[in-house]
Design an enzyme around this catalytic site. Structure first.
Site, PDB file in Angstrom:
ATOM      1  N   LYS A  78      66.216   2.211 -26.682  1.00 56.99           N
ATOM      2  CA  LYS A  78      65.518   1.049 -26.132  1.00 56.99           C
ATOM      3  C   LYS A  78      66.022  -0.257 -26.742  1.00 56.99           C
ATOM      4  CE  LYS A  78      61.434   1.360 -29.181  1.00 56.99           C
ATOM      5  NZ  LYS A  78      61.417   0.019 -29.774  1.00 56.99           N
ATOM      6  N   ASP A  79      66.801  -0.164 -27.840  1.00 50.17           N
ATOM      7  CA  ASP A  79      67.373  -1.357 -28.462  1.00 50.17           C
ATOM      8  C   ASP A  79      68.787  -1.656 -27.974  1.00 50.17           C
ATOM      9  OD1 ASP A  79      65.074  -1.601 -29.956  1.00 50.17           O
ATOM     10  OD2 ASP A  79      65.914  -0.639 -31.749  1.00 50.17           O
ATOM     11  N   ARG A 126      56.761  -6.399 -22.278  1.00 55.22           N
ATOM     12  CA  ARG A 126      56.423  -5.273 -21.395  1.00 55.22           C
ATOM     13  C   ARG A 126      55.016  -4.775 -21.680  1.00 55.22           C
ATOM     14  NH1 ARG A 126      56.048  -0.007 -22.659  1.00 55.22           N
ATOM     15  NH2 ARG A 126      56.921  -0.420 -24.716  1.00 55.22           N
ATOM     16  N   ARG A 127      54.714  -4.554 -22.948  1.00 56.84           N
ATOM     17  CA  ARG A 127      53.385  -4.052 -23.305  1.00 56.84           C
ATOM     18  C   ARG A 127      52.308  -5.090 -23.011  1.00 56.84           C
ATOM     19  NH1 ARG A 127      55.816  -1.855 -28.942  1.00 56.84           N
ATOM     20  NH2 ARG A 127      56.340   0.286 -28.308  1.00 56.84           N
ATOM     21  N   ARG A 144      55.543  -8.251 -35.844  1.00 56.27           N
ATOM     22  CA  ARG A 144      56.896  -7.870 -36.204  1.00 56.27           C
ATOM     23  C   ARG A 144      56.859  -7.093 -37.514  1.00 56.27           C
ATOM     24  NH1 ARG A 144      61.412 -10.290 -34.931  1.00 56.27           N
ATOM     25  NH2 ARG A 144      62.212  -8.305 -35.689  1.00 56.27           N
ATOM     26  N   ARG A 150      53.657  -3.076 -39.975  1.00 58.16           N
ATOM     27  CA  ARG A 150      52.792  -3.323 -38.813  1.00 58.16           C
ATOM     28  C   ARG A 150      51.440  -2.618 -38.976  1.00 58.16           C
ATOM     29  NH1 ARG A 150      56.663  -3.575 -33.444  1.00 58.16           N
ATOM     30  NH2 ARG A 150      58.430  -4.603 -34.429  1.00 58.16           N
ATOM     31  N   CYS A 237      65.437  -8.611 -23.463  1.00 58.87           N
ATOM     32  CA  CYS A 237      64.255  -8.709 -24.313  1.00 58.87           C
ATOM     33  C   CYS A 237      63.251  -9.739 -23.795  1.00 58.87           C
ATOM     34  CB  CYS A 237      64.676  -9.061 -25.745  1.00 58.87           C
ATOM     35  SG  CYS A 237      63.396  -8.808 -26.980  1.00 58.87           S
TER      36      CYS A 237
END
Length: 348
Positions: A78-79, A126-127, A144, A150, A237
């Site tokens: 995903k990166d 997205r979230r 972040r 987190r 992104c």
């Protein structure tokens, strides 16, 4: 000896060690891990969307490959940007772990339990877009740092809840913090989420041949389909784009669901494609239906989701019979892109 380049975060090191074990077990290759602090790791207090995107996590490791400091690089798929430098290859995408997101909270057991104006921690458009569509009064606050950082911020009360990828939580054996696994109906996964990719220089034939032994083809088919979707929309992104593909019926059929959201207007549009079956198209304006008629992108048995009775009436006049009317409005420009996308997805 194969040198494995990786980010110097706990999760990235875990993934590199996992790849090292795979190379030893299946390819009889000894390895050493070469960690790097990437540009993305240096900018943990601001959103990557404004600093160059998630590609910041891999550029320094790619530089190490070019400088012959490492032989392979291990990435979370995903990166990995959709547009790849032709100097590099991804000979192996490993079998996908869970693609889903999870809710972590000190006080609340689910999204429905959160207060109406609950504070949610995430750095993902997205979230946040999907959550605000379903819970429009939530407050989204930038989050972040690595997984430990987190979770600590959440436990210290900076957020009512945070959203993280389940695969990372599982790999770090921190599942005890998970309060809810978010189904794809609530929060569709990111492109490539849950999959690990292994990169090398295209010209390094020996390494390419070794890595191909680790490739999991069903995962590769799905991840490449998702990345094609993202590339078609110009996703990066900055983009609140989600896409999740699965193989069905003995891996002979691919099912893809995609979502584009607008976090500011709290709107969402979706498209589906199942090979050899009708597509589902979101029609937010009469012009969308006109495109279907003029370009013949849709067939008479395709499902058309109409955002007003007027649009549905127009579609019916042109012999589209499988109509569904919903009242939510959204951006016709994004919907138009999804109409075009359905034609592209039909190739899978």
């Amino acid at each position: 000896m194969i040198r494995i380049g990786t980010r110097n975060s706990p999760l990235a090191i875990w993934q590199a060690e996992f790849v090292a074990k795979q190379l030893q077990e299946y390819c009889n290759q000894d390895t050493t891990i070469v960690p790097y602090i990437t540009e993305g790791d240096k900018k943990l207090e601001t959103s990557l969307a404004w600093k160059g995107g998630k590609g910041l996590f891999i550029k320094d490791i790619q530089k190490a490959l070019k400088n012959n400091e490492a032989d392979i690089a291990v990435h979370s798929m995903k990166d990995v940007p959709v547009e790849q430098n032709t100097d590099f290859l991804l000979p192996a995408i490993l079998e996908r772990d869970s693609p889903y997101d999870v809710l972590i909270s000190k006080k609340y057991n689910s999204l429905d339990d959160l207060p109406e104006r609950g504070v949610i921690g995430t750095s993902s458009f997205r979230r946040s877009g999907q959550l605000l569509y379903r819970y429009p009064n939530f407050t989204i606050k930038l989050l972040r740092g690595n997984i430990n950082t987190r979770i600590n911020k959440c436990m210290q009360g900076e957020y009512d809840a945070i959203i993280l990828a389940k695969a990372g939580i599982d790999r770090m054996q921190m599942g005890n913090y998970v309060k809810q696994v978010l189904s794809e109906k609530i929060c569709l996964p990111a492109i490539g989420q849950g999959a690990i990719g292994i990169e090398c220089l295209q010209k390094n034939d020996r390494i390419v041949e070794i890595l191909q032994q680790l490739n999991h083809q069903p995962t590769r088919i799905c991840v490449e389909a998702e990345r094609t979707f993202n590339g078609y929309l110009g996703g990066n992104c900055h983009s609140p784009v989600a896409c999740f593909a699965t193989l069905e019926e003995n891996d002979n059929q691919i099912m893809m669901r995609a979502v584009v959201t607008d976090p500011q207007d709290k709107q969402l549009i979706e498209c589906y494609r199942k090979k050899k079956e009708p597509i589902i198209i979101t029609a937010t304006s009469q012009s969308i239906v006109q495109q279907l008629v003029q370009t013949k992108l849709a067939e008479k048995n395709d499902y058309i989701v109409c955002f007003s009775e007027r649009i549905a009436h127009y579609a019916h006049q042109h012999e589209f019979n499988n109509l569904h009317i919903i009242s939510k409005a959204t951006h016709s420009s994004l919907a138009a892109k999804l109409v075009e996308l359905n034609q592209k997805l039909s190739n899978y």
